[in-house]
Write a protein that holds these residues in place. Sequence first.
Motif, PDB file in Angstrom:
ATOM      1  N   GLN A  53       6.599  -8.923  -7.274  1.00 61.93           N
ATOM      2  CA  GLN A  53       5.942  -8.765  -8.569  1.00 61.93           C
ATOM      3  C   GLN A  53       4.456  -8.482  -8.400  1.00 61.93           C
ATOM      4  O   GLN A  53       3.896  -7.649  -9.106  1.00 61.93           O
ATOM      5  CB  GLN A  53       6.162 -10.012  -9.426  1.00 61.93           C
ATOM      6  N   ARG A  54       3.828  -9.159  -7.465  1.00 65.58           N
ATOM      7  CA  ARG A  54       2.395  -8.915  -7.264  1.00 65.58           C
ATOM      8  C   ARG A  54       2.128  -7.491  -6.815  1.00 65.58           C
ATOM      9  O   ARG A  54       1.126  -6.890  -7.171  1.00 65.58           O
ATOM     10  CB  ARG A  54       1.844  -9.857  -6.194  1.00 65.58           C
ATOM     11  N   LEU A  55       3.035  -6.985  -5.999  1.00 71.33           N
ATOM     12  CA  LEU A  55       2.855  -5.620  -5.519  1.00 71.33           C
ATOM     13  C   LEU A  55       3.402  -4.606  -6.507  1.00 71.33           C
ATOM     14  O   LEU A  55       3.240  -3.406  -6.324  1.00 71.33           O
ATOM     15  CB  LEU A  55       3.558  -5.443  -4.173  1.00 71.33           C
ATOM     16  N   ALA A  56       4.084  -5.091  -7.532  1.00 70.10           N
ATOM     17  CA  ALA A  56       4.737  -4.219  -8.512  1.00 70.10           C
ATOM     18  C   ALA A  56       5.725  -3.278  -7.827  1.00 70.10           C
ATOM     19  O   ALA A  56       5.743  -2.083  -8.079  1.00 70.10           O
ATOM     20  CB  ALA A  56       3.713  -3.449  -9.342  1.00 70.10           C
ATOM     21  N   ILE A  57       6.511  -3.850  -6.964  1.00 73.79           N
ATOM     22  CA  ILE A  57       7.624  -3.098  -6.393  1.00 73.79           C
ATOM     23  C   ILE A  57       8.913  -3.867  -6.679  1.00 73.79           C
ATOM     24  O   ILE A  57       8.869  -5.024  -7.082  1.00 73.79           O
ATOM     25  CB  ILE A  57       7.476  -2.888  -4.868  1.00 73.79           C
ATOM     26  N   ASP A  58      10.030  -3.205  -6.452  1.00 68.73           N
ATOM     27  CA  ASP A  58      11.304  -3.843  -6.762  1.00 68.73           C
ATOM     28  C   ASP A  58      11.645  -4.901  -5.717  1.00 68.73           C
ATOM     29  O   ASP A  58      11.246  -4.798  -4.562  1.00 68.73           O
ATOM     30  CB  ASP A  58      12.392  -2.778  -6.792  1.00 68.73           C
ATOM     31  N   GLY A  96      -0.025  -4.285   2.770  1.00 65.92           N
ATOM     32  CA  GLY A  96       0.045  -4.673   1.371  1.00 65.92           C
ATOM     33  C   GLY A  96       0.846  -5.951   1.183  1.00 65.92           C
ATOM     34  O   GLY A  96       0.435  -6.856   0.452  1.00 65.92           O
ATOM     35  N   MET A 139       0.832  -1.188   0.000  1.00 66.35           N
ATOM     36  CA  MET A 139       0.000   0.000   0.000  1.00 66.35           C
ATOM     37  C   MET A 139       0.869   1.241   0.000  1.00 66.35           C
ATOM     38  O   MET A 139       1.972   1.244  -0.377  1.00 66.35           O
ATOM     39  CB  MET A 139      -0.853   0.047   1.265  1.00 66.35           C
ATOM     40  N   SER A 140       0.357   2.330   0.501  1.00 62.86           N
ATOM     41  CA  SER A 140       1.228   3.500   0.490  1.00 62.86           C
ATOM     42  C   SER A 140       0.790   4.537   1.507  1.00 62.86           C
ATOM     43  O   SER A 140       0.962   5.711   1.297  1.00 62.86           O
ATOM     44  CB  SER A 140       1.257   4.110  -0.906  1.00 62.86           C
TER      45      SER A 140
END
Lengths: 166, 166
Positions: free
Chosen positions: A76-81, A55, A1-2
């Motif tokens: 990958q699921r979270l689209a973060i590095d 998240g 999340m953010s």
Amino acid sequence: MSGSAQDHTPAPPDGWPPAALAERLSFLLKHAQARFAEAVEPAFAPLEIDGRELGVLTALGGPAGGERLSQQEAAQRLAIDRTTMVALIDGLEDKGLVQRRPDPRDRRRNIVEVTAAGRQALDRATAVVEAVEQRFLAPLGEDGARRFKQALVALLASPAPDAPDD
Amino acid sequence: MSGSAQDHTPAPPDGWPPAALAERLSFLLKHAQARFAEAVEPAFAPLEIDGRELGVLTALGGPAGGERLSQQEAAQRLAIDRTTMVALIDGLEDKGLVQRRPDPRDRRRNIVEVTAAGRQALDRATAVVEAVEQRFLAPLGEDGARRFKQALVALLASPAPDAPDD
DNA sequence: TATTGTTATACTCTATAACTATA
DNA sequence: TATAGTTATAGAGTATAACAATA
């Protein structure tokens, strides 16, 4: 999340947003996110995790929970590095909410398991964030809120313009 | 705005977003913003300003353009800190797109004027960003796109939960 | 005293590059 | 050689605190 502590954004004055800016999508998205982060923050204060950690737990545990993901798969699921994931998992592991286990079939990989405490934290935080979402989206009405989220999903699900579908 | 070069977010794989995360508003908002920033970036490359600068020019120039705002007033419209505005105006002034003029009635204040070149940059960038928005929102259909933006405006216009309306 | 613009500084988030170990 | 995890590092963006000029 953010929902991070650095989403500060000074409180907007009355009669806001101004018309010209209310047309700009990046402005609207930025401040919708900032506003929501403000709404989430106090609700999360008593919890042991923050929005980003929720998240990660959500990606790992999902509703099914029957999957065993590696750090990279979760990233990958979270689209973060994957390098960002390391510190996130570190934090969750320190709190005993997840546990790294080397994958016996490929010892380069870490399977990240959500512990019982982690599952509890996930469930509690999910309930909290859902309540905050409902309150936040209330101005749209029940149908409007549903359509709004569906629209966001549609935007994310549609292929990025530069990478059609190779 | 917020189409910055730091909105990187690795490209999501196929079959994305996963169901559990597609429920989380902060996740959806974060990635909608990231995706839109990706879409804006190449379109803005040939322009002399970036998304944040467009935001400032929009706040200053507006559609009417008959207003003369101070740095602080512009910052309030954008809901950013006044110290953040300083560097933004510095950049625009270096490019000759705005000009600081001390307010004769209150010499603490700087009136920020959009120059002719600034107006031109504003118009060009606005046309570009509107085209990108239209393409980005295309999956929602024309009506859906309109409703989506209206929903965002409604969320921003509604009072923050902690500060009812004092 | 309070406010505007300014500067210096610090903090958060995140990515890139390089390293280790496995494959 | 290539990949997963790790570490160190750097950069973007933004805020907080302190200061000068002005009110």
